[in-house]
Enzyme design. Structure first.
Site, PDB file in Angstrom:
ATOM      1  CB  SER A  62      50.034  33.147  79.056  1.00 12.07           C
ATOM      2  OG  SER A  62      50.735  32.646  80.167  1.00 12.07           O
TER       3      SER A  62
HETATM    4  N1  SAM Z   1      53.567  27.672  79.679  1.00  8.15           N
HETATM    5  C1  SAM Z   1      52.248  27.255  80.030  1.00  8.15           C
HETATM    6  C2  SAM Z   1      51.382  26.968  78.845  1.00  8.15           C
HETATM    7  O1  SAM Z   1      51.818  27.141  77.706  1.00  8.15           O
HETATM    8  O2  SAM Z   1      50.244  26.540  79.086  1.00  8.15           O
HETATM    9  C3  SAM Z   1      51.550  28.207  80.962  1.00  8.15           C
HETATM   10  C4  SAM Z   1      52.069  28.093  82.317  1.00  8.15           C
HETATM   11  S1  SAM Z   1      51.106  28.627  83.654  1.00  8.15           S
HETATM   12  C5  SAM Z   1      50.896  30.345  83.364  1.00  8.15           C
HETATM   13  C6  SAM Z   1      52.389  28.483  84.888  1.00  8.15           C
HETATM   14  C7  SAM Z   1      52.749  27.074  85.233  1.00  8.15           C
HETATM   15  O3  SAM Z   1      53.925  27.111  86.061  1.00  8.15           O
HETATM   16  C8  SAM Z   1      51.692  26.344  86.049  1.00  8.15           C
HETATM   17  O4  SAM Z   1      51.319  25.170  85.409  1.00  8.15           O
HETATM   18  C9  SAM Z   1      52.372  26.081  87.383  1.00  8.15           C
HETATM   19  O5  SAM Z   1      51.989  24.882  87.992  1.00  8.15           O
HETATM   20  C10 SAM Z   1      53.835  26.046  86.962  1.00  8.15           C
HETATM   21  N2  SAM Z   1      54.797  26.256  88.048  1.00  8.15           N
HETATM   22  C11 SAM Z   1      54.728  27.087  89.122  1.00  8.15           C
HETATM   23  N3  SAM Z   1      55.819  26.966  89.895  1.00  8.15           N
HETATM   24  C12 SAM Z   1      56.622  26.035  89.284  1.00  8.15           C
HETATM   25  C13 SAM Z   1      57.901  25.471  89.590  1.00  8.15           C
HETATM   26  N4  SAM Z   1      58.578  25.803  90.694  1.00  8.15           N
HETATM   27  N5  SAM Z   1      58.401  24.547  88.751  1.00  8.15           N
HETATM   28  C14 SAM Z   1      57.729  24.169  87.629  1.00  8.15           C
HETATM   29  N6  SAM Z   1      56.511  24.656  87.306  1.00  8.15           N
HETATM   30  C15 SAM Z   1      55.968  25.591  88.110  1.00  8.15           C
END
Ligand code: SAM
Length: 217
Positions: A62
């Site tokens: 993000s």
């Molecule tokens: N917090 C992260 C960082 O610092 O880089 C950014 C996260 S990114 C915007 C969102 C993440 O959520 C993705 O890697 C995606 O694969 C993960 N995601 C989506 N659905 C999920 C779920 N049900 N359980 C765990 N992770 C999930």
């Protein structure tokens, strides 16, 4: 000071000036964690631009201003046990670890390759945060209850398991919305007796939370 350190200091000053970084704890975390350690080689030159960046596998890290806003409304303190949903690059988990203490942070990721990427980044940057693979729409029962549950993927609604796995006075911070590509940053606070107060902090756009109690693929 290296060019990277200088860019980081400039970014933090900018985030303070536009009012996204407010507290000393969030400021110090941003100064400490090097975002360039958490992104792929081909976007490293953009590490300190206030923009989301692709980390591969259709996922993003993000924008720093969005992360700052979420960390500020989370009201984090040392010792608060925090579950992050959506480990991604591991960057946000490292920031949370700087504030809450690395032993208090658990982060969960559903995509195996992203999990591997995040784990390697955290290891290289020497953060001993627990990173697990799984469906975060179910929370992570094994380490519950939590003081904070912070989702960095967008939920159509807050899953019941997150509410159940939260301590009294705990907070859930998540982008929530019925539209797949537009959400509101939402904070739920758990009261005595298990009721919740809700506050909204404006519009945002996150990748979808995909899973049993989230969006379908
Ligand atoms: N917090 C992260 C960082 O610092 O880089 C950014 C996260 S990114 C915007 C969102 C993440 O959520 C993705 O890697 C995606 O694969 C993960 N995601 C989506 N659905 C999920 C779920 N049900 N359980 C765990 N992770 C999930």
């Amino acid at each position: 000071m290296s060019l990277n350190d200088e860019s980081r200091v400039n970014m933090v000053s900018y985030l303070e000036k536009i009012g996204y970084v407010k507290s000393e704890s969030v400021k110090n975390a941003f100064l400490k964690v090097d975002r360039s350690n958490f992104i792929p080689e081909h976007v490293k030159h953009e590490a300190y631009r206030d923009t989301p960046l692709s980390i591969g596998w259709g996922q993003t890290i993000s924008a720093p201003s969005m992360i700052a806003l979420m960390l500020e409304v989370s009201d984090l303190k040392n010792g608060l046990k925090t579950l992050e949903i959506g480990a991604g690059s591991g960057y946000n988990a490292a920031l949370i670890a700087e504030i809450c203490g690395e032993e208090n942070v658990i982060t969960i990721e559903r995509i195996p390759e992203v999990y591997q990427f995040g784990m390697e980044n955290l290891k290289r940057a020497e953060y001993r945060v627990r990173i697990v693979i799984g469906d975060g729409t179910k929370g992570f029962e094994e380490e519950a209850p939590y003081d904070r549950i912070i989702a960095t993927a967008a939920a159509p609604e807050i899953p019941q398991s997150w509410k159940d796995q939260l301590k009294e006075d705990g907070m859930i911070i998540a982008p929530v919305g019925k539209e797949r590509y537009y959400q509101e940053l939402t904070v739920l606070k758990k009261r005595k007796g298990g009721t919740f107060d809700t506050k909204k902090y404006g519009g945002c756009i996150f990748v979808p939370l995909v899973g049993e109690d989230g969006w379908k693929e």
